[in-house]
Design an enzyme around this catalytic site. Sequence first.
Site, PDB file in Angstrom:
ATOM      1  N   HIS A 106       0.833  -1.203   0.000  1.00 19.83           N
ATOM      2  CA  HIS A 106       0.000   0.000   0.000  1.00 19.83           C
ATOM      3  C   HIS A 106       0.870   1.256   0.000  1.00 19.83           C
ATOM      4  O   HIS A 106       0.601   2.207  -0.756  1.00 19.83           O
ATOM      5  CB  HIS A 106      -0.910   0.002   1.231  1.00 19.83           C
ATOM      6  CG  HIS A 106      -1.688   1.278   1.403  1.00 19.83           C
ATOM      7  ND1 HIS A 106      -2.905   1.495   0.792  1.00 19.83           N
ATOM      8  CD2 HIS A 106      -1.411   2.410   2.106  1.00 19.83           C
ATOM      9  CE1 HIS A 106      -3.352   2.696   1.115  1.00 19.83           C
ATOM     10  NE2 HIS A 106      -2.455   3.273   1.909  1.00 19.83           N
ATOM     11  N   GLU A 107       1.902   1.266   0.835  1.00 24.53           N
ATOM     12  CA  GLU A 107       2.788   2.427   0.873  1.00 24.53           C
ATOM     13  C   GLU A 107       3.553   2.575  -0.446  1.00 24.53           C
ATOM     14  O   GLU A 107       3.824   3.690  -0.899  1.00 24.53           O
ATOM     15  CB  GLU A 107       3.756   2.334   2.051  1.00 24.53           C
ATOM     16  CG  GLU A 107       3.076   2.258   3.413  1.00 24.53           C
ATOM     17  CD  GLU A 107       2.047   3.356   3.638  1.00 24.53           C
ATOM     18  OE1 GLU A 107       2.222   4.473   3.077  1.00 24.53           O
ATOM     19  OE2 GLU A 107       1.058   3.118   4.340  1.00 24.53           O
ATOM     20  N   HIS A 110       1.573   4.525  -2.880  1.00 25.64           N
ATOM     21  CA  HIS A 110       1.736   5.971  -2.806  1.00 25.64           C
ATOM     22  C   HIS A 110       2.989   6.426  -3.567  1.00 25.64           C
ATOM     23  O   HIS A 110       2.990   7.480  -4.205  1.00 25.64           O
ATOM     24  CB  HIS A 110       1.827   6.419  -1.348  1.00 25.64           C
ATOM     25  CG  HIS A 110       0.534   6.320  -0.606  1.00 25.64           C
ATOM     26  ND1 HIS A 110      -0.647   6.848  -1.095  1.00 25.64           N
ATOM     27  CD2 HIS A 110       0.227   5.755   0.592  1.00 25.64           C
ATOM     28  CE1 HIS A 110      -1.621   6.613  -0.228  1.00 25.64           C
ATOM     29  NE2 HIS A 110      -1.121   5.961   0.801  1.00 25.64           N
TER      30      HIS A 110
END
Length: 238
Positions: A106-107, A110
């Site tokens: 998920h990071e 980004h």
Amino acid sequence: MYYGGMMGYYMDPTWIFVIIGALLSMAASARVTSTFNKYSKVRSMSGMTGAEAAKRLLNSQGIYDVQVRPVSGRLSDHYDPRTKTVNLSDSVYDSTSVAAIGVAAHECGHAMQDNTGYVPLKLRGAIVPAANIGSQAALPIILLGFFISGAGSPLVNIGLILFSLAVLFQLVTLPVEFNASRRAVVLLGQVGILGDEELSHTRKVLGAAALTYVAALAATVLQLLRLVILFGGRRDND
């Protein structure tokens, strides 16, 4: 109109908005913690740690200028576009669980958004300074305006506008977070880090995490509604 004078501001019925917002936030936080704890016990078949998975995902997208670093705290994972770093918490960096890999991915989502110039991410970054100032200065300005001129004064309206920036920030955050999770799940499958069943577990972890942002938006909107009801009315000329 004002629930019995100033005492009414401490015992007015709009406190229900604050209570609902707090309950939503606590429920979302409890959900993400319990879901992460559950799937942090499920080891991935690949045996990769969160850090290893993050590096592989970034490299698969041709991203080599982003570093993966450990950071203290629990579920304190975040991507910092200023330093180009994916920062993973203790429970994610060295863990081989499907939960840890999902959070790490998920990071990385980004980082991919930053790499491709994803517009909502840029917009959120631009709003951050104003939203921080607005959330901190709004209530003092509202109270000052109320005590000087009463409800509906220019200062009160300015304070409400400033607080609205916090709502806008939370609103823009939703597509940023949902998109990062979608990118994470898709790429984990494409790169072959997780299998189909493992991906279903990861979706549950990231879905629970997404609820915290929804709850934060709801709580902020409810707080704004409360401020509007209490201080945003027309001046009392009596």
